[in-house]
Design an enzyme around this catalytic site. Structure first.
Site: not given
Ligand code: S3P
Length: 429
Positions: A25, A95, A169, A317, A344
């Protein structure tokens, strides 16, 4: 066609210390913000894996200069104004890339771009970003009315909005905050359930406008900002595989060092503690506003638990690897709040249930929950379902007894070298 597979284990105990690759991330976001900055900045110890290399490729097509310098990246940014890409932008499996870059492209006046991805990414919901971005004035179209990639975006003037996230999200929140940097006025996102806050921490690192009040986060239009070097912590989501591997294998003790311990990411630690895990961690330093430290896990008899639904966004996750721990626990584990897992990289609720059954574990699957009857697994074969975290979680689940993992190369989306690192801890004393 011959499909690749990997036979692992039985292996026990796992012992040793390791560092895991950089946080996915933070790497995506670090690359994007450096691409928008003025001048040159370095991203130290980024993740170099399928997903983040897709981000580097897309940002290069948008005019950023990104060079590899040993394990690092050197980025020369565009100073807020990206170049129109000459071809379709391929986001691969990522994504985070597609959703966040859409927020940036929406604000690039006059620029036209088309975003696509692999079969998995083209199935994933994009309306969750396209709709609020359109409310800001963005022009976005695509399959299913802009709900699925390929997506076409023509950048234009944006105006700030106030938006409450309908699903927890971090990707949607981040896309809107990035668009907010180009929008007139202020852009405010309210999140009823907290999600990872790396974008907010990086906005502060780069001196970008940011206000946080309770569950609301706000930004505003920015002027040009200078590049600033950034060190990426180890990815907690990657560390989680080794922690659970140690917990379920008799005689094991594993330490993961230099790992990000941002509390919006470490919900798994709380659940493992409640299961009786001997796991300890300590924050030792900070890197670009992110707490970094070590986590140590020792083999422990685990017991099943009912997981608190509010923790799921803080470990979204890690549900596949939690399922692996639950399979080895005594008694039943109930995991609620899993609707997001259905969309996912694979339908992870279904992937988890199918792989647990393949290892002889009793599991019940609801629309947004899993009930797992623990007690150990038997030797078997598991599928990756084209999903990196499923491949790694079930390699770990079966490791103590031996397991065949089909299409293990999917792990390279977030962790090239995962199996080497895992086997490197095996049987060492
Ligand atoms: C991510 C947010 C989460 C997570 C993904 C990375 C991010 O997705 O599952 O792996 O970097 O913002 P959602 O925002 O869809 O929950």
């Amino acid at each position: 066609m011959d499909r690749p597979f990997l036979d692992l284990g039985p292996c026990s105990p796992l012992r040793g210390a390791l560092r895991v690759p950089g946080d996915k991330s933070v790497t995506h976001r670090g690359l994007m913000l450096l691409a928008l900055a003025e001048g040159e900045g370095r991203l130290y110890y980024p993740l170099k894996a399928g997903d983040t290399l897709s981000t580097a490729r897309v940002l290069r097509a948008l005019g950023a200069e990104i060079e590899e310098e040993g394990p690092h990246f050197r980025v020369r940014g565009r100073g807020l104004r990206l170049k129109e890409p000459e071809d379709v932008l391929d986001c691969g499996n990522a994504g985070t890339l597609m959703r966040l870059v859409l927020g940036i492209l929406a604000g690039q006046e006059g620029l036209f771009a088309v975003l696509t991805g692999d079969a998995s990414l083209r199935r994933r919901p994009m309306a969750r970003v396209a709709e609020p971005l359109r409310a800001m004035g963005a022009r976005i179209d695509g399959r299913e009315g802009g709900g699925k990639a390929p997506l076409a975006v023509r950048g234009g003037p944006l105006r700030g909005i106030r938006y409450t996230l309908p699903v927890p999200s971090a990707q949607v929140k981040s896309a809107l905050l990035l668009a907010g940097l180009f929008a007139e006025g202020e852009t405010e996102v309210e999140e009823p359930t907290p999600t990872r806050d790396h974008t907010e921490r990086l906005f502060r690192h780069f001196g970008l406008p940011l206000w946080v009040a309770g569950s609301r986060v706000r930004t505003a239009k920015t002027g040009p900002f200078p590049a600033k070097d950034l060190t990426v912590p180890g990815d907690f989501s990657s560390a989680a595989f080794f922690l659970v591997a140690a917990l379920i294998s008799p005689g094991s003790e594993v330490v993961v060092e230099g790992v990000g311990l941002n509390p919006t990411r470490t919900g798994l630690l709380q659940v493992l503690k409640a299961m009786g895990a001997e796991v300890e961690w300590r924050v030792l330093e900070g890197e670009a506003g992110e707490p970094v430290g070590y986590v140590r896990a020792r083999h422990s008899p685990l017991k099943g638990v009912a997981v608190d639904e509010g923790l799921i966004p803080l470990m979204v996750d890690e549900v596949p690897i939690l399922a692996a721990a639950a399979a080895w626990a005594e008694g039943e584990t109930f995991i609620p709040g899993l609707s997001e897992l259905r969309v996912k990289e694979s339908d992870r609720v279904a992937s988890i249930a199918q792989n647990l059954r393949a290892l002889g574990v009793e599991v019940e699957e609801g629309p947004d929950w899993l009930r797992i009857r623990g007690g150990g697994v038997r030797r078997g074969e598991v599928e990756s379902f084209h999903d990196h975290r499923i491949a790694m979680a079930f390699a770990v689940a079966g490791l103590p007894v031996g397991v065949r993992v089909w299409e293990p190369e999917w792990a390279e989306i977030s962790y090239p070298g995962f199996f080497r690192d895992l086997l490197g801890l095996c049987g060492a004393s």
